[in-house]
Design a protein around this motif. Structure first.
Motif, PDB file in Angstrom:
ATOM      1  N   SER A 137       1.362  46.836  11.118  1.00  0.00           N
ATOM      2  CA  SER A 137       0.970  47.032  12.370  1.00  0.00           C
ATOM      3  C   SER A 137       1.949  46.466  13.065  1.00  0.00           C
ATOM      4  CB  SER A 137      -0.363  45.874  13.664  1.00  0.00           C
ATOM      5  OG  SER A 137      -0.286  44.653  12.946  1.00  0.00           O
ATOM      6  N   ASP A 138       3.177  46.494  13.236  1.00  0.00           N
ATOM      7  CA  ASP A 138       4.349  46.455  13.768  1.00  0.00           C
ATOM      8  C   ASP A 138       5.621  46.380  13.074  1.00  0.00           C
ATOM      9  OD1 ASP A 138       5.902  45.369  15.511  1.00  0.00           O
ATOM     10  OD2 ASP A 138       6.446  43.046  13.999  1.00  0.00           O
ATOM     11  N   LYS A 140       8.904  48.760  12.199  1.00  0.00           N
ATOM     12  CA  LYS A 140       9.415  48.849  13.434  1.00  0.00           C
ATOM     13  C   LYS A 140      11.235  49.842  12.595  1.00  0.00           C
ATOM     14  CE  LYS A 140      10.030  44.119  14.000  1.00  0.00           C
ATOM     15  NZ  LYS A 140       8.608  43.771  12.861  1.00  0.00           N
ATOM     16  N   LYS A 163       1.762  47.122  18.969  1.00  0.00           N
ATOM     17  CA  LYS A 163       2.474  47.179  20.802  1.00  0.00           C
ATOM     18  C   LYS A 163       1.599  48.222  21.540  1.00  0.00           C
ATOM     19  CE  LYS A 163       6.183  46.943  23.415  1.00  0.00           C
ATOM     20  NZ  LYS A 163       8.198  47.165  23.463  1.00  0.00           N
ATOM     21  N   THR A 166      -2.098  48.017  22.627  1.00  0.00           N
ATOM     22  CA  THR A 166      -2.521  47.055  23.747  1.00  0.00           C
ATOM     23  C   THR A 166      -1.589  47.259  25.379  1.00  0.00           C
ATOM     24  OG1 THR A 166      -1.142  45.698  23.006  1.00  0.00           O
ATOM     25  CG2 THR A 166      -2.876  45.472  21.884  1.00  0.00           C
ATOM     26  N   ASP A 167      -0.683  48.090  25.088  1.00  0.00           N
ATOM     27  CA  ASP A 167       0.201  47.665  25.823  1.00  0.00           C
ATOM     28  C   ASP A 167      -0.122  49.355  26.779  1.00  0.00           C
ATOM     29  OD1 ASP A 167       2.000  47.643  28.249  1.00  0.00           O
ATOM     30  OD2 ASP A 167       3.512  47.311  26.728  1.00  0.00           O
ATOM     31  N   TYR A 170       2.559  52.200  27.425  1.00  0.00           N
ATOM     32  CA  TYR A 170       3.175  52.428  26.618  1.00  0.00           C
ATOM     33  C   TYR A 170       2.727  53.462  26.263  1.00  0.00           C
ATOM     34  CZ  TYR A 170       5.350  52.733  21.466  1.00  0.00           C
ATOM     35  OH  TYR A 170       5.672  52.495  20.715  1.00  0.00           O
TER      36      TYR A 170
END
Length: 381
Positions: A137-138, A140, A163, A166-167, A170
């Protein structure tokens, strides 16, 4: 008791509008709405029987490694798609990732265009997946970690990550990604279809996931369909249902309702034994639209080419298995490797995948069967 098609779709559409997760495509400001069943079936009538594999090259651990400039490998793509063509496959399902667009939109478009050209040389039209709720879920950018020894699909990443879900700030980036990619290839007949979101409500059983992940995705999913439709693609849109009961709209999850109400053509996942695979098809037939199985074939779970592919052909359902060439994703290892890594001994049978990296088939019988069912014959060995 099965609900009649017209009533079922009226209920589904109403449920989506009342879900509080966003309006349907037409009411979201898109210039084109969902395809009618007649248009979808007319499109499908022009297609061959669709058979293929979910594809990531054997030297890539995930979507990022497949398409980033530093690890982009067209020569290997060409070789491996040639293997798919040799057994009669005419499509592959390929996952994209939103950060690839944010990092380098022009470079990403160029590499995707090159991939489509490679696929076209092999008479393969890909289904492109825009978002994915499975695994890390992260995500990169940059160098990806090596495969975790003995673990199935140990480096796959979500799109968007936690991110991005939830943001709220974004969301414009996600909209730009969908509009940018779909807009660039909206009239490109090298593409079979757009898979808007893979297993959107998959929580992965991870504590790192947002607790309200399903609700967050449900809010974005109809928007993602609308962003794609704003570009007026000639290809159909879909999102594969994968869990729950699809035989009665009252038993469907909120996410499934959105997926079925928004999809131009219906897609689904099933790693079930043949009886379960056929039952899933029968649950979707009353929708009156083309059906594609965009994930199947897990030998250790009872889902095999020998049993599922003839059923798919019987119902003229497209069939896209998981895995083409065994490689860094290690999807020849079973799902239980997440909790019990196969570090001392390999499993008795491969879970997914069709070929070794040198081009040898894992099971000669399987590739012969695929050739037979697709009309490719056995002369191409």
């Amino acid at each position: 008791m099965r609900i009649r098609f017209g009533l079922r779709m009226a209920i589904v559409t109403g449920a989506v509008l009342l879900a509080g997760s966003g309006l349907g495509a037409q009411s979201s400001g898109s210039s084109a709405g969902r395809w009618s069943a007649e248009r979808a079936n007319a499109w499908y009538a022009k297609q061959p029987w669709l058979v293929g594999a979910n594809y990531v090259p054997s030297d890539a651990i995930n979507q990022l490694e497949m398409f980033q400039a530093a690890t982009w490998n067209p020569k290997l793509n060409d070789k491996e798609l040639g293997l798919a063509e040799s057994i009669g496959m005419n499509t592959v399902r390929v996952f994209l990732q939103d950060q690839l667009w944010e990092q380098d939109p022009d470079g990403f478009k160029k590499r995707l265009d090159e991939f489509l050209s490679i696929a076209a040389r092999h008479h393969i039209r890909p289904m492109l997946v825009l978002f994915d709720s499975c695994w890390e879920s992260d995500p990169k950018l940059g160098p990806q970690h090596p495969p975790i020894p003995g673990v199935h699909n140990s480096g796959w990443v979500q799109s968007p990550g936690a991110k991005g879900l939830t943001d709220p700030s974004y969301e414009p980036k996600l909209a730009a990604y969908v509009r940018g990619v779909v807009g660039a290839f909206a009239k490109d007949d090298r593409i079979l279809a757009w898979d808007i979101w893979n297993e959107p409500d998959n929580g992965n059983g991870s504590a790192k996931e947002p607790k309200n992940k399903a609700e967050l995705v449900d809010a974005l999913l109809p928007k993602a369909f609308a962003w794609a439709r704003e570009e007026n693609p000639v290809q159909p849109l879909t999102s594969g249902v994968w869990n729950g009961d699809w035989s009665n709209v009252e038993k469907e999850t909120a996410t499934t309702k959105i997926q079925l109400a928004e999809s131009d053509v219906i897609s689904f996942h099933s790693y079930a034994w043949p009886e379960g695979f056929e039952a899933r098809i029968k649950e979707l037939l009353p929708l009156g639209r083309p059906i594609l199985c965009s994930e199947y074939m897990a030998r250790g779970a009872g889902s095999t080419f020998d049993t599922s592919l003839p059923i798919a052909k019987k119902y003229h359902v497209g069939a896209i298995n998981w895995g083409l060439v065994n490689g860094k994703t290690q999807t020849n290892l079973p799902w239980d490797s997440w909790t019990r890594p196969y570090t001392l001994a390999q499993p008795t049978i491969w879970f997914h995948d069709v070929f070794y990296t040198d081009g040898r088939p894992y099971r000669q019988y399987e590739v012969d069967l695929i050739r037979e069912l697709t009309g490719r014959g056995t002369a191409a060995r």
